[in-house]
Design a protein around this motif. Structure first.
Motif, PDB file in Angstrom:
ATOM      1  N   ASN A 122       7.542   3.107 -10.144  1.00  0.00           N
ATOM      2  CA  ASN A 122       7.218   3.090  -8.719  1.00  0.00           C
ATOM      3  C   ASN A 122       7.336   4.454  -8.047  1.00  0.00           C
ATOM      4  O   ASN A 122       6.933   4.616  -6.894  1.00  0.00           O
ATOM      5  N   GLY A 171       0.793  -1.231   0.000  1.00  0.00           N
ATOM      6  CA  GLY A 171       0.000   0.000   0.000  1.00  0.00           C
ATOM      7  C   GLY A 171       0.825   1.281   0.000  1.00  0.00           C
ATOM      8  O   GLY A 171       0.394   2.311   0.509  1.00  0.00           O
ATOM      9  N   HIS A 172       1.996   1.254  -0.639  1.00  0.00           N
ATOM     10  CA  HIS A 172       2.871   2.425  -0.598  1.00  0.00           C
ATOM     11  C   HIS A 172       2.774   3.336  -1.806  1.00  0.00           C
ATOM     12  O   HIS A 172       3.471   4.339  -1.873  1.00  0.00           O
ATOM     13  N   SER A 215      -3.826   1.177  -5.905  1.00  0.00           N
ATOM     14  CA  SER A 215      -4.046  -0.061  -5.148  1.00  0.00           C
ATOM     15  C   SER A 215      -5.220   0.120  -4.185  1.00  0.00           C
ATOM     16  O   SER A 215      -5.336  -0.583  -3.189  1.00  0.00           O
ATOM     17  N   ASN A 252       9.805   7.877   6.428  1.00  0.00           N
ATOM     18  CA  ASN A 252       8.380   7.728   6.712  1.00  0.00           C
ATOM     19  C   ASN A 252       7.734   9.005   7.230  1.00  0.00           C
ATOM     20  O   ASN A 252       6.555   9.008   7.557  1.00  0.00           O
ATOM     21  N   ILE A 295      -2.616 -11.207 -10.889  1.00  0.00           N
ATOM     22  CA  ILE A 295      -2.241 -10.922  -9.499  1.00  0.00           C
ATOM     23  C   ILE A 295      -1.193 -11.945  -9.065  1.00  0.00           C
ATOM     24  O   ILE A 295      -1.410 -13.150  -9.177  1.00  0.00           O
ATOM     25  N   LEU A 334       6.925  -3.122  -5.318  1.00  0.00           N
ATOM     26  CA  LEU A 334       8.332  -2.829  -5.614  1.00  0.00           C
ATOM     27  C   LEU A 334       8.855  -3.779  -6.687  1.00  0.00           C
ATOM     28  O   LEU A 334       9.472  -3.352  -7.667  1.00  0.00           O
TER      29      LEU A 334
HETATM   30  C1  LIG Z   1       8.890   5.132   2.274  1.00  0.00           C
HETATM   31  C2  LIG Z   1       9.110   4.523   0.914  1.00  0.00           C
HETATM   32  C3  LIG Z   1      10.346   3.950   0.616  1.00  0.00           C
HETATM   33  C4  LIG Z   1      10.560   3.362  -0.652  1.00  0.00           C
HETATM   34  N1  LIG Z   1      11.787   2.776  -0.919  1.00  0.00           N
HETATM   35  C5  LIG Z   1      11.997   2.183  -2.125  1.00  0.00           C
HETATM   36  C6  LIG Z   1      13.232   1.524  -2.406  1.00  0.00           C
HETATM   37  O1  LIG Z   1      14.140   1.449  -1.585  1.00  0.00           O
HETATM   38  N2  LIG Z   1      13.393   0.962  -3.625  1.00  0.00           N
HETATM   39  C7  LIG Z   1      12.428   1.020  -4.588  1.00  0.00           C
HETATM   40  O2  LIG Z   1      12.656   0.497  -5.686  1.00  0.00           O
HETATM   41  N3  LIG Z   1      11.238   1.624  -4.350  1.00  0.00           N
HETATM   42  C8  LIG Z   1      10.999   2.206  -3.148  1.00  0.00           C
HETATM   43  N4  LIG Z   1       9.806   2.816  -2.896  1.00  0.00           N
HETATM   44  C9  LIG Z   1       8.784   2.858  -3.960  1.00  0.00           C
HETATM   45  C10 LIG Z   1       7.997   1.552  -3.950  1.00  0.00           C
HETATM   46  O3  LIG Z   1       8.669   0.631  -4.787  1.00  0.00           O
HETATM   47  C11 LIG Z   1       6.570   1.770  -4.464  1.00  0.00           C
HETATM   48  O4  LIG Z   1       5.881   2.636  -3.599  1.00  0.00           O
HETATM   49  C12 LIG Z   1       5.804   0.440  -4.589  1.00  0.00           C
HETATM   50  O5  LIG Z   1       4.594   0.672  -5.244  1.00  0.00           O
HETATM   51  C13 LIG Z   1       5.540  -0.163  -3.233  1.00  0.00           C
HETATM   52  O6  LIG Z   1       4.912  -1.394  -3.333  1.00  0.00           O
HETATM   53  P1  LIG Z   1       3.636  -1.727  -2.422  1.00  0.00           P
HETATM   54  O7  LIG Z   1       3.348  -3.159  -2.582  1.00  0.00           O
HETATM   55  O8  LIG Z   1       3.867  -1.186  -1.067  1.00  0.00           O
HETATM   56  O9  LIG Z   1       2.563  -0.804  -3.136  1.00  0.00           O
HETATM   57  P2  LIG Z   1       0.994  -0.972  -3.416  1.00  0.00           P
HETATM   58  O10 LIG Z   1       0.447   0.413  -3.289  1.00  0.00           O
HETATM   59  O11 LIG Z   1       0.362  -2.021  -2.607  1.00  0.00           O
HETATM   60  O12 LIG Z   1       0.981  -1.427  -4.934  1.00  0.00           O
HETATM   61  C14 LIG Z   1       1.574  -0.685  -5.964  1.00  0.00           C
HETATM   62  C15 LIG Z   1       1.038  -1.176  -7.317  1.00  0.00           C
HETATM   63  O13 LIG Z   1       1.341  -2.552  -7.492  1.00  0.00           O
HETATM   64  C16 LIG Z   1       0.128  -3.304  -7.686  1.00  0.00           C
HETATM   65  N5  LIG Z   1       0.259  -4.557  -6.936  1.00  0.00           N
HETATM   66  C17 LIG Z   1       0.587  -4.677  -5.639  1.00  0.00           C
HETATM   67  N6  LIG Z   1       0.655  -5.965  -5.299  1.00  0.00           N
HETATM   68  C18 LIG Z   1       0.340  -6.674  -6.410  1.00  0.00           C
HETATM   69  C19 LIG Z   1       0.261  -8.048  -6.692  1.00  0.00           C
HETATM   70  N7  LIG Z   1       0.567  -8.947  -5.759  1.00  0.00           N
HETATM   71  N8  LIG Z   1      -0.075  -8.447  -7.937  1.00  0.00           N
HETATM   72  C20 LIG Z   1      -0.344  -7.526  -8.896  1.00  0.00           C
HETATM   73  N9  LIG Z   1      -0.267  -6.204  -8.685  1.00  0.00           N
HETATM   74  C21 LIG Z   1       0.069  -5.781  -7.455  1.00  0.00           C
HETATM   75  C22 LIG Z   1      -0.975  -2.443  -7.111  1.00  0.00           C
HETATM   76  O14 LIG Z   1      -2.224  -2.776  -7.680  1.00  0.00           O
HETATM   77  C23 LIG Z   1      -0.476  -1.051  -7.448  1.00  0.00           C
HETATM   78  O15 LIG Z   1      -0.803  -0.724  -8.773  1.00  0.00           O
HETATM   79  C24 LIG Z   1       9.541   3.382  -1.643  1.00  0.00           C
HETATM   80  C25 LIG Z   1       8.297   3.943  -1.327  1.00  0.00           C
HETATM   81  C26 LIG Z   1       8.081   4.511  -0.066  1.00  0.00           C
HETATM   82  C27 LIG Z   1       6.753   5.148   0.216  1.00  0.00           C
END
Ligand SMILES: Cc1cc2nc3c(=O)[nH]c(=O)nc-3n(C[C@H](O)[C@H](O)[C@H](O)COP(=O)(O)OP(=O)(O)OC[C@H]3O[C@@H](n4cnc5c(N)ncnc54)[C@H](O)[C@@H]3O)c2cc1C
Length: 490
Positions: free
Chosen positions: A447, A93-94, A101, A325, A216, A160
């Motif tokens: 991302n 959820g980032h 998402s 954060n 997914i 990610l």
């Molecule tokens: C504090 C912070 C630090 C970060 N540090 C880094 C870092 O060090 N390196 C880096 O590369 N990036 C980094 N990021 C960026 C990060 O890669 C993105 O925010 C990424 O979207 C995070 O994944 P999530 O699963 O938390 O996101 P989500 O919001 O859950 O999902 C992001 C997207 O992926 C899709 N998705 C999620 N899970 C699935 C699944 N299982 N199957 C199909 N689709 C799916 C969702 O539908 C959405 O479109 C950082 C972000 C933050 C906020």
């Protein structure tokens, strides 16, 4: 007046129809995968499932569902497709993009996919799609191995890896997505399969950067890498010493070629109601218990407000990044500027933009305007090819994913903040354009990218192949019912 009443009635009917369709689908899903896997509004499970890192990325869905097998995820997807129901799938959820998402339809939670399974013989780790990287590093620590995941606390595994993935080992071993060897996938047609480079090279290519367009993912299998203690941590530096941070960053990015060394430099101006507090957070990382002399000397000589540097576990290094954060649970928005190199002119412009917008917006409710400088080596792209991965679409030149982030409190300034971010990005891109004499704009990192980024910008010369793959696995564009950067079938 009569026209307005008629319009209002029509709109209420449309909203009611959509709501009852979504409620019906929640009941249908419950009938199909079990009533104990579907959660109505305001249950604790629902509340966890819709929650996002940023408040602005959270939406109220009709229900949340927690299928516990990949087959059940596929069943849910097929039902959503058949009924044309908007949905979302969330990893950690980032995402900073609302609707990527989150949804007002059906929220799919991957909560039940939460295992970390190290296979010593195969040299791989199977990781459940709901996990965040700190959990994974913590589980792997006793085995003396790790995987190529996020650098800061609480970031999701799934998003990610489906976008790329910059880790603390990136210079030595490449992007996280390039190190994935298998994906367990639920498809929109109701089937499920484990995808590898050997059994479906096209889909493996698409899953390395193609986001949520193809199905997914419920589990990822990644290469394992040996992990000793690392050396590093964080410096917190006040504005009077920013010049020294900029000089050290410039030296590091233009001279250091040791793939074990990495830095992450944040310049941020935090708005505290009426005043700004400009602070730089510098993370230093060397992938061995001790650093060799010479690489980080200039950083270590800076008169820092806080200096928390030591030989420590990878998990402990990641946890020093808690400052990243700041802004969590506020409203927020990100964008990225693909950057071919970090020279002083560009970095000065980044810093100036940060302070300028923070000064201007703090009194309206802005709480942080920040930028992150992330220099890498060309070796970051060596472990993959444009044949095997959708991101990045060219590997001839490395583009650093410079990040621009804004966080604020009142909903009323959403548009002001987004306009400021756009203006800042435009200014910085024009600085780069002058420096590179109008060279191609580079590959944005999905991302970090704002929702207005097009799939043409993200996938360039890979887009035609991605659209063909989409046509094969999701011809009716069921995954288009979820938000994100959408690739349409050819
Ligand atoms: C504090 C912070 C630090 C970060 N540090 C880094 C870092 O060090 N390196 C880096 O590369 N990036 C980094 N990021 C960026 C990060 O890669 C993105 O925010 C990424 O979207 C995070 O994944 P999530 O699963 O938390 O996101 P989500 O919001 O859950 O999902 C992001 C997207 O992926 C899709 N998705 C999620 N899970 C699935 C699944 N299982 N199957 C199909 N689709 C799916 C969702 O539908 C959405 O479109 C950082 C972000 C933050 C906020």
């Amino acid at each position: 007046m009569r026209l307005r009443n008629a319009l209002t009635t029509m709109m209420s009917l449309a909203v009611a129809a959509r709501q009852s369709t979504a409620q019906t689908i929640c009941a249908q899903i419950a009938a199909s995968i079990g009533w104990t896997s579907v959660f109505p509004s305001f249950t604790p499970q629902y509340t966890t499932d819709i929650l996002h890192w940023l408040e602005s990325s959270t939406q109220l869905s009709e229900c949340s569902v927690r299928p516990n097998t990949v087959e059940k995820v596929a069943t849910v997807l097929a039902l959503l497709g058949k009924t044309n129901t908007p949905f979302a799938v969330k990893g950690g959820g980032h995402t900073s993009n609302p609707g990527f998402s989150s949804t007002t339809g059906v929220q799919i939670s991957l909560e039940k996919f939460a295992g970390v399974d190290y296979d010593q013989n195969a040299g791989t780790v199977t990781i459940g799609a709901s996990l965040v990287w700190d959990e994974v590093y913590g589980e792997l620590q006793p085995h003396g191995v790790t995987v190529l995941g996020g650098r800061f606390p609480s970031v999701g595994v799934s998003g990610l890896l489906l976008g790329g993935g910059y880790s603390w080992k990136a210079n030595a071993f490449g992007l996280g997505s390039d190190s994935v060897v298998a994906w367990e996938v639920a498809f929109p047609n109701g089937t499920a399969a484990t995808v590898t480079d050997a059994n479906d090279p096209d889909l493996a290519f698409a899953l390395r950067g193609g986001g949520n367009n193809f199905g997914i993912v419920t589990n990822f299998v990644m290469k394992a890498y040996p992990q000793t203690n690392v050396w590093g941590g964080i410096l917190v530096v006040t504005q009077d010493n920013w010049d020294a941070v900029l000089s050290a960053t410039e030296t590091f990015s233009s001279t250091v070629t040791d793939p074990k060394a990495q830095i992450f430099v944040i310049f941020g101006s935090a708005g505290l109601v009426v005043t700004n507090v400009p602070v730089s957070f510098v993370t230093l990382s060397y992938d061995a218990p001790e650093q060799p002399e010479g690489i980080f000397d200039q950083f270590l000589a800076i008169d820092a407000l806080i200096k928390d540097i030591s030989s420590r576990s990878l998990l402990s290094l990641v946890q020093t990044g808690l400052a990243a954060n700041y802004g969590a649970f506020t409203r927020g928005s990100w964008d990225t500027i693909p950057t071919p190199s970090y020279d002083r002119t560009f970095m000065n412009a980044l810093v100036n933009q940060t302070v300028f917008w923070s000064d201007k917006l703090t009194s309206s409710g802005s709480i942080l305007v920040g930028t992150a400088i992330e220099p890498f080596l060309p070796s970051i792209l060596a472990s993959g090819t444009t044949e095997t991965a959708a991101y990045p679409y060219t590997r001839e030149q490395v583009y650093f994913p410079t990040l621009l982030a804004m966080y604020w409190l009142p909903t009323s300034i959403d548009q002001t903040m987004i306009a400021a971010r756009n203006s800042s990005v435009d200014t910085l891109k024009s600085v780069l354009e002058i420096e590179t004499q109008g060279a191609a704009p580079g590959v944005p990192y999905s991302n970090y990218a704002a929702s207005t980024t097009t799939v043409e910008q993200l996938y360039g010369s890979n887009l035609a192949r991605l659209r063909q793959i989409k046509k094969r696995v999701d011809p009716n564009n069921v995954m288009g019912l979820a938000g994100g950067f959408k690739i349409l079938p050819a």
